[in-house]
Design a protein around this motif. Structure first.
Motif, PDB file in Angstrom:
ATOM      1  N   GLY A   1     -32.590  26.329  25.211  1.00 13.38           N
ATOM      2  CA  GLY A   1     -31.689  25.136  24.757  1.00 13.38           C
ATOM      3  C   GLY A   1     -32.683  24.233  23.839  1.00 13.38           C
ATOM      4  N   ASN A   2     -33.701  24.933  24.444  1.00 12.17           N
ATOM      5  CA  ASN A   2     -35.142  23.845  23.560  1.00 12.17           C
ATOM      6  C   ASN A   2     -34.815  24.211  22.040  1.00 12.17           C
ATOM      7  N   LEU A   3     -34.556  25.506  22.229  1.00 14.00           N
ATOM      8  CA  LEU A   3     -34.761  25.416  20.471  1.00 14.00           C
ATOM      9  C   LEU A   3     -33.959  25.300  20.085  1.00 14.00           C
ATOM     10  N   ILE A   4     -32.359  25.220  20.559  1.00 13.20           N
ATOM     11  CA  ILE A   4     -31.460  25.192  19.849  1.00 13.20           C
ATOM     12  C   ILE A   4     -31.858  23.118  19.623  1.00 13.20           C
ATOM     13  N   ALA A   5     -32.329  22.831  20.369  1.00 11.54           N
ATOM     14  CA  ALA A   5     -32.279  20.941  19.733  1.00 11.54           C
ATOM     15  C   ALA A   5     -33.694  20.976  19.003  1.00 11.54           C
ATOM     16  N   GLU A   6     -34.328  22.161  19.164  1.00 18.55           N
ATOM     17  CA  GLU A   6     -35.610  21.241  17.940  1.00 18.55           C
ATOM     18  C   GLU A   6     -35.141  21.700  16.968  1.00 18.55           C
ATOM     19  N   ASP A   7     -34.207  22.637  16.399  1.00 18.03           N
ATOM     20  CA  ASP A   7     -33.921  22.502  15.246  1.00 18.03           C
ATOM     21  C   ASP A   7     -32.733  22.380  14.315  1.00 18.03           C
ATOM     22  N   GLY A   8     -32.601  20.298  15.525  1.00 12.20           N
ATOM     23  CA  GLY A   8     -32.242  19.672  15.320  1.00 12.20           C
ATOM     24  C   GLY A   8     -30.595  19.352  14.688  1.00 12.20           C
ATOM     25  N   ASN A   9     -30.084  20.938  16.024  1.00 16.17           N
ATOM     26  CA  ASN A   9     -28.581  19.837  16.941  1.00 16.17           C
ATOM     27  C   ASN A   9     -28.326  19.144  17.893  1.00 16.17           C
ATOM     28  N   GLN A  10     -27.617  18.180  17.958  1.00 16.80           N
ATOM     29  CA  GLN A  10     -27.063  17.320  19.068  1.00 16.80           C
ATOM     30  C   GLN A  10     -26.338  16.862  19.630  1.00 16.80           C
ATOM     31  N   THR A  11     -25.532  17.842  19.472  1.00 15.17           N
ATOM     32  CA  THR A  11     -24.249  18.404  20.318  1.00 15.17           C
ATOM     33  C   THR A  11     -23.940  20.526  20.335  1.00 15.17           C
ATOM     34  N   LEU A  12     -23.773  20.815  21.684  1.00 10.18           N
ATOM     35  CA  LEU A  12     -23.830  22.257  21.616  1.00 10.18           C
ATOM     36  C   LEU A  12     -22.119  22.766  21.936  1.00 10.18           C
ATOM     37  N   GLY A  13     -21.749  23.006  21.503  1.00 13.48           N
ATOM     38  CA  GLY A  13     -20.632  24.434  22.710  1.00 13.48           C
ATOM     39  C   GLY A  13     -20.862  25.355  23.158  1.00 13.48           C
ATOM     40  N   LEU A  14     -20.445  26.384  23.830  1.00 11.01           N
ATOM     41  CA  LEU A  14     -20.646  27.471  24.763  1.00 11.01           C
ATOM     42  C   LEU A  14     -19.656  28.332  24.769  1.00 11.01           C
ATOM     43  N   LEU A  15     -19.437  29.689  24.871  1.00 10.66           N
ATOM     44  CA  LEU A  15     -18.957  30.706  24.986  1.00 10.66           C
ATOM     45  C   LEU A  15     -19.245  31.446  25.928  1.00 10.66           C
ATOM     46  N   VAL A  16     -19.089  31.568  27.523  1.00 15.74           N
ATOM     47  CA  VAL A  16     -19.716  32.638  28.254  1.00 15.74           C
ATOM     48  C   VAL A  16     -18.791  33.249  28.793  1.00 15.74           C
ATOM     49  N   LEU A  17     -19.795  33.865  29.426  1.00 15.79           N
ATOM     50  CA  LEU A  17     -19.242  35.080  30.498  1.00 15.79           C
ATOM     51  C   LEU A  17     -19.373  34.905  31.454  1.00 15.79           C
ATOM     52  N   ASN A  18     -18.173  34.957  32.462  1.00 18.65           N
ATOM     53  CA  ASN A  18     -17.696  34.536  33.971  1.00 18.65           C
ATOM     54  C   ASN A  18     -18.473  34.731  34.675  1.00 18.65           C
ATOM     55  N   ASP A  19     -19.264  35.302  34.526  1.00  8.63           N
ATOM     56  CA  ASP A  19     -20.390  36.415  35.684  1.00  8.63           C
ATOM     57  C   ASP A  19     -21.831  35.558  35.984  1.00  8.63           C
ATOM     58  N   PRO A  20     -22.796  36.004  37.104  1.00  6.54           N
ATOM     59  CA  PRO A  20     -23.790  35.419  37.322  1.00  6.54           C
ATOM     60  C   PRO A  20     -24.723  35.574  36.411  1.00  6.54           C
ATOM     61  N   TYR A  21     -24.647  36.364  35.701  1.00  4.95           N
ATOM     62  CA  TYR A  21     -25.671  36.185  33.755  1.00  4.95           C
ATOM     63  C   TYR A  21     -25.218  35.157  33.662  1.00  4.95           C
ATOM     64  N   GLY A  22     -23.223  35.275  32.934  1.00  5.53           N
ATOM     65  CA  GLY A  22     -23.122  33.737  31.895  1.00  5.53           C
ATOM     66  C   GLY A  22     -22.767  32.717  32.146  1.00  5.53           C
ATOM     67  N   THR A  23     -22.721  32.967  33.996  1.00  3.08           N
ATOM     68  CA  THR A  23     -22.916  31.347  34.103  1.00  3.08           C
ATOM     69  C   THR A  23     -24.194  30.160  34.476  1.00  3.08           C
TER      70      THR A  23
END
Length: 430
Positions: A191-213
């Motif tokens: 999360g910090n890496l994505i923000a540090e790269d200058g991104n202000q909005t984020l989309g997530l494609l997530v595997l619906n299991d304990p790891y992904g969520t």
């Protein structure tokens, strides 16, 4: 880019509390508490409660230790199987070469993934052969399907790659351990890496299991704490092969970046996402899918995209150990953690002078340096020399310092940041 963080963990709660992360030239607060990991990229360290040490009997040993594995030879994490099995093989070779009264015998079995019952069949077979410990699974979801079966039999389960935070306080009878840090740590880093790269909005494609969520939740918290906003989170189930609806929803939200929190499904989802017009260099990968895509994607498809992966920057010694067990290796992900899990099991067996799973479990935190204030050792051979004298040890291995806490979580960990080139292969950049 260089990212450094130092954090301390406490073992009385399961929330993120304090610490310091420096990303680029900005600083933010972060920590893990009972997270199984204590910080962020590139290195995280944590203090461990020394506690009271169990006694170690000096003298010779005559132990035959049987270890099983449930690592992915098939399924959506099959690309992790070779380095993980190589780590176990290399450790067994070193254990047996050292001699001194303990012989390790390893039985390799497939874990499959959560779409099959492979892991249950494998565990049943291994338990029938009276193994003392089982290394695996790689997938958190798979481990949750067999953990009760394993610990219910009084056998140690030691995963080199489980990262779900849900294991920390799981009722595992004190028999579950891992050398991989909780995703409370990887999520902070991502999360910090994505923000540090200058991104202000984020989309997530997530595997619906304990790891992904679990990883998605930690990533969202870190990104939004850094001032960003998650504008889309789309779930899919293991075994799904069509992601049109999820990708349409993400594209409609027009995020600056997309974190792809999947396993092997990335081979389908990523080309579809880029093909729909989303820029390939604005994607972020995770340990479950950070892989060599040179044979899967068109050249340059994901050039410039980044990803995170727990584990240190490997030196020649570590790579050579793993290559010695499997000369065909091109990916070393979680190989060092698998090596260290196997060595720790053997050291705990030696310390306990027993191959009984419950006895081994009592000494695992101690030989890792989580209790006992032992002397630092960096190999199995160094460790047993001291144990034979009745001395306490603190093992640091191929994956770096480990220091298990009372939950079986490592309190010291490293998260690397990687970037893809035009060949769709990744290299470490921190």
């Amino acid at each position: 880019m260089s990212v450094f963080a130092k954090a301390k963990t406490s073992r009385s709660a399961g929330a993120v509390l304090s610490g310091i992360a420096v990303i680029g030239v900005s600083a933010l607060l972060l920590t893990a508490c009972s997270s199984g990991g204590g910080g962020s990229t590139s290195t995280a360290t944590a203090s461990a409660d020394a506690g009271s040490a169990l006694p170690i009997k000096a003298g010779d040993r005559d132990l035959s230790l049987k270890i099983g594995t449930i690592l992915p030879e098939s399924g959506t994490l099959a690309f992790l199987g070779p380095p993980e099995e190589a780590g176990v093989k290399a450790a067994a070779k070193d254990i047996n070469a050292a001699g001194d009264g303990l012989k390790a015998d390893v039985i390799f079995r497939d874990s499959g993934d959560t779409t099959t019952d492979t892991a249950t069949v494998s565990v049943t077979d291994l338990l029938s052969q009276d193994v003392s410990a089982i290394v695996g699974a790689a997938s958190s979801g798979v481990s949750f399907t067999v953990i009760d079966q394993i610990v219910g039999a009084g056998v140690v389960q030691f995963s080199p790659a489980n990262t779900s935070p849900d294991f920390t306080n799981y009722n595992d009878k004190g028999l579950y351990f891992r050398t991989a840090p909780s995703d409370l740590l990887q999520g902070e880093v991502l999360g910090n890496l994505i923000a540090e790269d200058g991104n202000q909005t984020l989309g997530l494609l997530v595997l619906n299991d304990p790891y992904g969520t679990g990883l998605a939740k930690a990533t969202t918290k870190a990104f939004e704490s850094a001032g960003g906003k998650v504008v889309a989170q789309e779930l899919f189930n293991s075994g799904d092969s069509n992601f049109d609806s999820q990708l349409s929803a993400i594209n409609a939200a027009k995020p600056d970046a997309v974190a792809v929190i999947t396993f092997d499904e990335a081979k389908v989802a990523v080309p579809a996402l880029v093909g729909s017009g989303y820029p390939g260099d604005k994607l972020y990968f995770v340990d479950g899918n950070l892989a060599d895509y040179s044979k899967d994607f068109a050249p340059g498809l994901i050039k410039g995209s980044k990803g995170t992966l727990p584990g240190p920057k490997l030196g020649d010694e570590a790579k050579n150990k793993l290559l010695g067990a499997d000369p065909a290796l091109t990916d070393f992900s979680y190989g060092p953690e698998s090596y260290d899990a196997t060595v720790l099991i053997a050291l705990a067996s030696y310390a306990a002078n027993s191959t009984k799973g419950t006895d081994i479990a009592k000494y695992l935190q101690q030989v890792s340096g989580g209790s006992g204030k032992g002397e630092k050792v960096k190999s199995y051979e160094e460790g047993i020399k001291l144990l034979k004298q009745g001395k306490q040890i603190d093992y640091d291995g191929l994956s770096g310092p480990i220091t298990l806490d009372e939950h079986g979580d490592p309190t010291e960990a490293t998260i690397g940041i990687y970037q893809y080139g035009a060949d769709n292969k990744y290299t470490r950049i921190n």
